[in-house]
Scaffold this motif. Structure first.
Motif, short mmCIF file in Angstrom:
data_model
loop_
_atom_site.label_atom_id
_atom_site.label_comp_id
_atom_site.label_asym_id
_atom_site.label_seq_id
_atom_site.Cartn_x
_atom_site.Cartn_y
_atom_site.Cartn_z
N ASN A 231 1.52 12.94 -6.72
CA ASN A 231 1.14 12.76 -7.96
C ASN A 231 0.21 14.09 -8.27
OD1 ASN A 231 1.05 12.37 -11.00
ND2 ASN A 231 -1.45 11.19 -10.52
N CYS A 232 -0.36 13.84 -7.11
CA CYS A 232 -2.18 14.99 -7.42
C CYS A 232 -2.16 16.63 -6.81
CB CYS A 232 -2.95 14.67 -6.39
SG CYS A 232 -3.82 12.69 -6.53
N PHE A 233 -0.74 16.61 -5.98
CA PHE A 233 -0.47 17.90 -5.40
C PHE A 233 0.85 18.54 -5.31
CE2 PHE A 233 -4.15 15.43 -2.53
CZ PHE A 233 -4.36 16.35 -2.40
N MET B 14 0.82 -1.17 -0.21
CA MET B 14 -0.31 -0.15 0.05
C MET B 14 1.09 0.91 0.08
SD MET B 14 -2.94 -0.80 -0.55
CE MET B 14 -3.75 0.72 -0.21
N LEU B 15 2.17 1.18 0.65
CA LEU B 15 2.81 2.31 0.50
C LEU B 15 2.99 2.77 -0.65
CD1 LEU B 15 3.95 4.50 3.45
CD2 LEU B 15 5.37 3.22 3.52
N PRO B 16 4.05 1.73 -1.57
CA PRO B 16 4.07 3.18 -2.65
C PRO B 16 2.92 3.62 -3.42
CG PRO B 16 5.25 1.50 -2.51
CD PRO B 16 3.92 1.15 -1.52
#
Length: 135
Positions: free
Chosen positions: A98-100, A88-90
């Motif tokens: 990527n979103c901010f 889950m971490l990656p």
């Protein structure tokens, strides 16, 4: 750089052993200092610097088989959450990055960040680091 818990779960020596010139008697309780292991200057160049690129092309992994790096512990007492973290971490980190767009709060620049530790039951940074997400 900053393990959540600086000392791993206690171990018990199953046989007498010599480590670093010290005799560890059979049955002795042993505490592993993960913080010190990650900052061993005989193993790492510039151990107090955050340099993830030092692991590129390295045979060292985080699965508890290489004792130079033990973020999840090792052996029978390895962290039970490691498989979830490895999956889950990656995904989560990649999504957030990527979103901010990111900046450090209050004009802090990476060169002047205070990376001192505050020791206790858990390991924390002495001065909190705050990153601001910009959509």
């Amino acid at each position: 750089m900053h393990p959540t818990v600086p000392l791993l779960l206690p171990r018990k020596a199953s046989a007498e052993a010599e480590i670093g010139g010290y005799i560890i008697p059979k049955g002795a309780q042993v505490l592993i200092n993960a913080w010190a292991v990650g900052r061993d200057s005989s193993v790492w160049d510039n151990p107090n610097l955050f340099m993830p690129e030092r692991f590129l092309g390295s045979e060292i992994d985080v699965l508890g088989r290489n004792f130079e790096l033990i973020p999840f512990g090792g052996g029978r007492r390895i962290c039970p959450g490691m498989p979830l973290a490895m999956r889950m971490l990656p995904l989560m980190l990649g999504s957030v990055l990527n979103c901010f767009e990111w900046k450090l709060e209050d004009g802090v620049v990476p060169e002047t960040m205070n990376m001192e530790d505050k020791f206790g039951l858990t390991l924390q940074m002495a001065h909190s680091l705050r990153a601001v997400a910009i959509s």
